[in-house]
Design a protein around this motif. Structure first.
Motif, mmCIF file in Angstrom:
data_model
loop_
_atom_site.group_PDB
_atom_site.id
_atom_site.type_symbol
_atom_site.label_atom_id
_atom_site.label_comp_id
_atom_site.label_asym_id
_atom_site.label_seq_id
_atom_site.Cartn_x
_atom_site.Cartn_y
_atom_site.Cartn_z
ATOM 1 N N THR A 189 -0.996 7.510 8.198
ATOM 2 C CA THR A 189 -0.361 8.772 8.617
ATOM 3 C C THR A 189 0.869 9.060 7.758
ATOM 4 O O THR A 189 1.091 10.198 7.337
ATOM 5 N N TYR A 190 1.638 8.025 7.499
ATOM 6 C CA TYR A 190 2.847 8.185 6.686
ATOM 7 C C TYR A 190 2.462 8.588 5.249
ATOM 8 O O TYR A 190 3.075 9.503 4.668
ATOM 9 N N CYS A 191 1.458 7.923 4.702
ATOM 10 C CA CYS A 191 1.012 8.248 3.336
ATOM 11 C C CYS A 191 0.487 9.681 3.243
ATOM 12 O O CYS A 191 0.728 10.373 2.248
ATOM 13 N N HIS B 269 8.357 8.409 11.071
ATOM 14 C CA HIS B 269 7.359 7.590 10.373
ATOM 15 C C HIS B 269 7.894 6.192 10.072
ATOM 16 O O HIS B 269 7.145 5.211 10.133
ATOM 17 N N GLU B 270 9.168 6.109 9.745
ATOM 18 C CA GLU B 270 9.761 4.788 9.468
ATOM 19 C C GLU B 270 9.755 3.919 10.731
ATOM 20 O O GLU B 270 9.450 2.734 10.666
ATOM 21 N N VAL B 271 10.086 4.523 11.881
ATOM 22 C CA VAL B 271 10.058 3.780 13.143
ATOM 23 C C VAL B 271 8.636 3.283 13.415
ATOM 24 O O VAL B 271 8.426 2.114 13.761
ATOM 25 N N GLU B 272 7.652 4.159 13.217
ATOM 26 C CA GLU B 272 6.251 3.776 13.445
ATOM 27 C C GLU B 272 5.818 2.669 12.486
ATOM 28 O O GLU B 272 5.040 1.784 12.852
ATOM 29 N N PHE B 273 6.324 2.729 11.260
ATOM 30 C CA PHE B 273 5.983 1.700 10.264
ATOM 31 C C PHE B 273 6.532 0.334 10.697
ATOM 32 O O PHE B 273 5.840 -0.680 10.616
ATOM 33 N N TRP B 274 7.777 0.328 11.171
ATOM 34 C CA TRP B 274 8.348 -0.928 11.691
ATOM 35 C C TRP B 274 7.583 -1.392 12.928
ATOM 36 O O TRP B 274 7.338 -2.586 13.095
ATOM 37 N N ASP C 41 8.860 -2.525 -11.305
ATOM 38 C CA ASP C 41 9.291 -3.878 -11.013
ATOM 39 C C ASP C 41 8.947 -4.249 -9.566
ATOM 40 O O ASP C 41 8.550 -5.369 -9.259
ATOM 41 N N GLU C 42 9.087 -3.255 -8.672
ATOM 42 C CA GLU C 42 8.841 -3.496 -7.257
ATOM 43 C C GLU C 42 7.375 -3.865 -6.992
ATOM 44 O O GLU C 42 7.082 -4.755 -6.197
ATOM 45 N N ILE C 43 6.476 -3.185 -7.680
ATOM 46 C CA ILE C 43 5.049 -3.480 -7.494
ATOM 47 C C ILE C 43 4.749 -4.908 -7.966
ATOM 48 O O ILE C 43 4.035 -5.658 -7.294
ATOM 49 N N ALA D 205 15.940 9.963 2.619
ATOM 50 C CA ALA D 205 15.728 9.342 3.927
ATOM 51 C C ALA D 205 14.829 8.102 3.828
ATOM 52 O O ALA D 205 15.084 7.091 4.495
ATOM 53 N N ILE D 206 13.809 8.178 2.995
ATOM 54 C CA ILE D 206 12.886 7.042 2.836
ATOM 55 C C ILE D 206 13.636 5.841 2.258
ATOM 56 O O ILE D 206 13.526 4.714 2.763
ATOM 57 N N GLU D 207 14.407 6.084 1.212
ATOM 58 C CA GLU D 207 15.134 4.994 0.554
ATOM 59 C C GLU D 207 16.298 4.490 1.421
ATOM 60 O O GLU D 207 16.512 3.284 1.527
ATOM 61 N N ALA D 208 17.018 5.422 2.050
ATOM 62 C CA ALA D 208 18.191 5.029 2.837
ATOM 63 C C ALA D 208 17.799 4.179 4.047
ATOM 64 O O ALA D 208 18.538 3.263 4.440
ATOM 65 N N ILE E 126 0.845 -1.203 0.000
ATOM 66 C CA ILE E 126 0.000 0.000 0.000
ATOM 67 C C ILE E 126 0.882 1.257 0.000
ATOM 68 O O ILE E 126 0.654 2.197 -0.755
ATOM 69 N N PHE E 127 1.918 1.219 0.855
ATOM 70 C CA PHE E 127 2.820 2.370 0.939
ATOM 71 C C PHE E 127 3.497 2.633 -0.398
ATOM 72 O O PHE E 127 3.546 3.780 -0.869
ATOM 73 N N VAL E 128 4.000 1.577 -1.040
ATOM 74 C CA VAL E 128 4.745 1.761 -2.293
ATOM 75 C C VAL E 128 3.840 2.339 -3.383
ATOM 76 O O VAL E 128 4.268 3.175 -4.171
ATOM 77 N N ARG E 129 2.588 1.944 -3.401
ATOM 78 C CA ARG E 129 1.663 2.522 -4.389
ATOM 79 C C ARG E 129 1.485 4.027 -4.164
ATOM 80 O O ARG E 129 1.294 4.775 -5.118
ATOM 81 N N GLU E 130 1.567 4.455 -2.913
ATOM 82 C CA GLU E 130 1.477 5.894 -2.610
ATOM 83 C C GLU E 130 2.815 6.599 -2.852
ATOM 84 O O GLU E 130 2.862 7.810 -3.081
ATOM 85 N N PHE E 131 3.865 5.817 -2.744
ATOM 86 C CA PHE E 131 5.218 6.342 -2.917
ATOM 87 C C PHE E 131 5.468 6.719 -4.390
ATOM 88 O O PHE E 131 6.203 7.671 -4.668
ATOM 89 N N VAL E 132 4.837 5.991 -5.326
ATOM 90 C CA VAL E 132 5.015 6.262 -6.766
ATOM 91 C C VAL E 132 4.684 7.725 -7.108
ATOM 92 O O VAL E 132 5.535 8.413 -7.683
HETATM 93 C C1 HMH Z 1 7.741 2.292 4.683
HETATM 94 N N1 HMH Z 1 9.790 3.049 3.620
HETATM 95 C C2 HMH Z 1 8.727 2.249 3.579
HETATM 96 N N2 HMH Z 1 8.529 1.417 2.551
HETATM 97 C C3 HMH Z 1 9.420 1.367 1.537
HETATM 98 N N3 HMH Z 1 9.213 0.494 0.505
HETATM 99 C C4 HMH Z 1 10.560 2.193 1.550
HETATM 100 C C5 HMH Z 1 10.704 3.034 2.635
HETATM 101 C C6 HMH Z 1 11.627 2.190 0.483
HETATM 102 O O1 HMH Z 1 11.157 2.315 -0.759
#
Ligand code: HMH
Length: 221
Positions: A114-116, A209-214, A87-89, A138-141, A49-55
């Motif tokens: 919240t992150y989206c 947000h990354e910490v909350e996602f984990w 490719d990731e999707i 930061a998101i990718e790293a 779901i996140f990656v679809r919003e990340f596009v």
């Molecule tokens: C939550 N952060 C999250 N998902 C991902 N796929 C990446 C970063 C990296 O693309």
């Protein structure tokens, strides 16, 4: 060192939070093999779901690159990142079917939502390029550093999770992150004090947000 940029200084300054995002107990559980498979499945389902919003977010950064880039290869770097999301999707879909995870009718968890929403706020035309680049890096790293840690010597990552770790932990993705960092540093050096201050806050928000996602993946909350 002479190579050190603003991003490197921020990482050192906020090392505790950075480490919280890149060495989270969920990642450590993958690395030591104790990971709960239902947690992994939750991560898979929510990250799709996140990656679809990340596009659209990456597309918005690409648009800024096309308008701002002076002499660098920013446009090619970001276009490459965007292209690899295609490719990731497809990978998420095949991985989900492997784990018997349904990707339709998934309930979006609070932390993900919240992150989206935060990502969405960064897509606006008014958001400066230096700021959007800082967030993208930061998101990718976070993923690169986290999953690369699960592939290091001495890690006991279960074989069936290694492909996932290689997706973000591979050398090519590491190179992509270094390129993003270079570009972000270059624009941050030229930015106004106001934009630099906003970019630092944005970096902290991404890491939180990354910490909350984990956390959501790990414990389901
Ligand atoms: C939550 N952060 C999250 N998902 C991902 N796929 C990446 C970063 C990296 O693309």
């Amino acid at each position: 060192t002479k190579e050190e940029g603003i991003i490197e200084r921020w990482v050192m300054k906020h090392l505790l939070l950075y480490t919280g995002a890149t060495r989270h107990p969920f990642i450590l559980s993958i690395r030591d093999g104790s990971v709960d498979i239902s947690s992994f499945k939750r991560w898979l389902e929510q990250d799709y779901i996140f990656v679809r919003e990340f596009v659209p977010f990456v597309a918005s950064v690409l648009l800024k690159a096309c308008k701002n880039s002076e002499d660098g290869n920013d446009m090619e770097v970001i276009l490459g990142g965007l292209a690899s999301l295609n490719d990731e999707i497809a990978w998420f879909k095949s991985e989900a079917s492997k784990w018997d995870v349904s990707l339709s009718n998934t309930v979006v968890h609070k932390a993900n939502q919240t992150y989206c929403r935060f990502l969405e706020s960064l897509m606006s035309r008014e958001v400066e390029y230096a700021l959007a680049l800082t967030a993208l890096w930061a998101i990718e790293a976070t993923y690169q550093e986290s999953f690369a840690h699960c592939l290091e010597d001495g890690s006991k990552t279960p074989p069936e999770l290694q492909e996932t770790c290689r997706r973000w932990g591979n050398e090519g993705f590491g190179e992509y992150c270094r390129s993003l960092k270079k570009i972000a540093n270059r624009y941050l050096e030229k930015a106004s004090a106001d934009v630099i201050a906003k970019a630092e806050v944005t970096l902290l928000h991404v890491l939180e947000h990354e910490v909350e996602f984990w956390n959501m993946s790990h414990r389901g909350t």
